[in-house]
Scaffold this active site. Structure first.
Site, PDB file in Angstrom:
ATOM      1  N   SER A  22       0.836  -1.196   0.000  1.00 11.65           N
ATOM      2  CA  SER A  22       0.000   0.000   0.000  1.00 11.65           C
ATOM      3  C   SER A  22       0.883   1.264   0.000  1.00 11.65           C
ATOM      4  O   SER A  22       1.742   1.413  -0.853  1.00 11.65           O
ATOM      5  CB  SER A  22      -0.964  -0.030   1.183  1.00 11.65           C
ATOM      6  OG  SER A  22      -2.054   0.818   0.975  1.00 11.65           O
ATOM      7  N   ASP A  55      -5.474  -3.887  -2.751  1.00 14.40           N
ATOM      8  CA  ASP A  55      -4.472  -3.568  -1.727  1.00 14.40           C
ATOM      9  C   ASP A  55      -3.825  -4.811  -1.112  1.00 14.40           C
ATOM     10  O   ASP A  55      -4.525  -5.740  -0.687  1.00 14.40           O
ATOM     11  CB  ASP A  55      -5.161  -2.756  -0.628  1.00 14.40           C
ATOM     12  CG  ASP A  55      -4.186  -2.049   0.289  1.00 14.40           C
ATOM     13  OD1 ASP A  55      -3.308  -2.715   0.867  1.00 14.40           O
ATOM     14  OD2 ASP A  55      -4.310  -0.818   0.433  1.00 14.40           O
TER      15      ASP A  55
END
Length: 304
Positions: free
Chosen positions: A73, A187
Site C-alpha cells: 500500500s 491492496d
C-alpha cells in the site's frame, strides 16, 4: 676468476633462485568478508506511511545498507520512490509535496467498483519516480498486492512501477480494482500488510520492518468511504501482529492518532519515524554485528 668458474657460479645462483621459488609456499587465498542481505519492509497505513520517510532518513544517515525494499500500500509508494533514487533527500522532497489529491481521484463513473478510479496515483508515481520499470530500480523492489478472486498474495517484482504501486494501494471499496498480470488486484494489506515473510523468501538475512498500522480506534466514521478505510486498517493491523514477528527489528512510529487521510501531518509523521528509527538503531547494529561475527568466523575456519 676464470670464465669457466664464472659460468659455474652464475649457474649455481640461478639454480638456487629456482629452488627457492619451487619451495616457496603459495599465498593463502583471501576471502572477502561476507555481508548480510538487509531487507526493509514498509507497511500500509495511508497518510501514516509518511513516517517511513523519517525511518529511511535515519537508516541512510547511519549507513545501514538496504539490499531489498518490500512495500505494501503506501509502503509501496514510499518504497518505490526511495528504491529508484536511493537518496533520502530526494524522497523527503517528493514526500513533502504529496497531497490527498495526488492519490485520490474521485469519480462517479463505474462507482459500483469504488469512488476512486486510481489513475492519479499512477500519474504521481510516473512523475516522481525517474524509471519506468521495477527492474531499473537502484535498489531491488517488490510491491505486494492481493488477487481479489483467489485471495492469494501477489508479489510484483517486475514491470511498470506505477501499475505495481497502484495495485498494491487499491483499497477495496475505495479504489477500483486493478486489472494487471491477468488478475484483478487490490491492496496488499488484505493479506500481508507488513510482508516480512516475503523478505525471508527472497533471501534476506536481516529484516527491518516498519509498522504504522497501530491504534485502529476511530469514532469519526460517517460514510462508506470511511468504513472501507477503517475495515482495511483493522484487518491489516491484525494480520501484522502475527506476520511481523519474524522480523529481526520492528520499528513502530507513534502515528496511531493520525487520521488515514490526514496528509497535512507530514512533518509530524516524518519526525515520529526519525525518533522510532533512532530508538531501534542499537538493535539494528547489534543484529548486523552478530551476523558478521557468526558468518565471517565460519568462513575463516574453512580457509586452508
Amino acid at each position: 676468476m676464470s670464465r669457466h668458474r664464472l659460468k659455474i657460479t652464475w649457474l649455481a645462483i640461478a639454480l638456487f633462485v629456482l629452488s627457492c621459488k619451487a619451495f616457496t609456499p603459495a599465498p593463502e587465498t583471501i576471502i572477502a568478508p561476507k555481508k548480510p542481505k538487509v531487507a526493509l519492509v514498509l507497511g500500509g497505513g495511508a497518510a501514516r506511511g509518511l513516517a517511513h520517510v523519517g525511518v529511511i532518513r535515519v537508516l541512510e544517515q547511519e549507513k545501514i545498507p538496504i539490499d531489498l525494499i518490500i512495500g505494501t500500500s503506501v509502503g509501496s509508494l514510499i518504497g518505490a520512490v526511495y528504491a529508484s533514487h536511493a537518496n533520502s533527500f530526494e524522497l523527503e522532497w517528493e514526500a513533502f509535496k504529496v497531497t490527498k489529491d495526488d492519490i485520490f481521484d474521485f469519480t462517479i463513473i463505474s462507482s459500483r467498483m469504488g469512488p476512486v478510479k486510481g489513475d492519479r496515483i499512477e500519474e504521481f508515481v510516473n512523475k516522481v519516480v525517474p524509471v519506468k520499470n521495477i527492474e531499473e530500480m537502484r535498489i531491488p523492489f517488490i510491491a505486494i498486492a492481493t488477487d481479489l478472486n483467489t485471495g492469494e498474495m501477489v508479489i510484483i517484482d517486475k514491470g511498470p512501477v506505477a501499475k505495481a504501486v497502484h495495485a498494491s494501494s487499491a483499497i477495496p471499496g475505495v479504489f477500483h480494482p486493478v486489472n494487471y498480470l491477468n488478475k484483478t488486484l487490490v491492496d496488499g494489506g488484505v493479506v500481508d500488510n507488513v510482508a516480512v515473510d516475503v523478505a525471508r523468501q527472497k533471501g534476506a538475512d536481516i529484516v527491518i520492518a516498519v509498522d504504522v498500522s497501530g491504534n485502529v480506534v476511530n469514532y469519526e466514521i460517517n460514510n462508506l468511504f470511511d468504513i472501507s478505510l477503517q475495515a482495511v486498517n483493522i484487518m491489516g493491523n491484525e494480520i501484522a501482529k502475527f506476520k511481523i514477528k519474524d522480523a529481526d527489528v520492528i520499528i513502530t512510529p507513534h502515528v496511531g492518532d493520525v487520521k488515514m487521510l490526514d496528509f497535512d501531518q507530514k512533518k509530524r509523521c516524518m519526525t515520529e519515524g526519525i525518533a522510532a528509527a533512532q530508538a531501534g538503531m542499537p538493535k539494528i547494529k547489534n543484529k548486523i554485528d552478530e551476523w558478521l561475527k557468526k558468518n565471517n568466523a565460519n568462513a575463516a575456519s574453512k580457509q586452508p
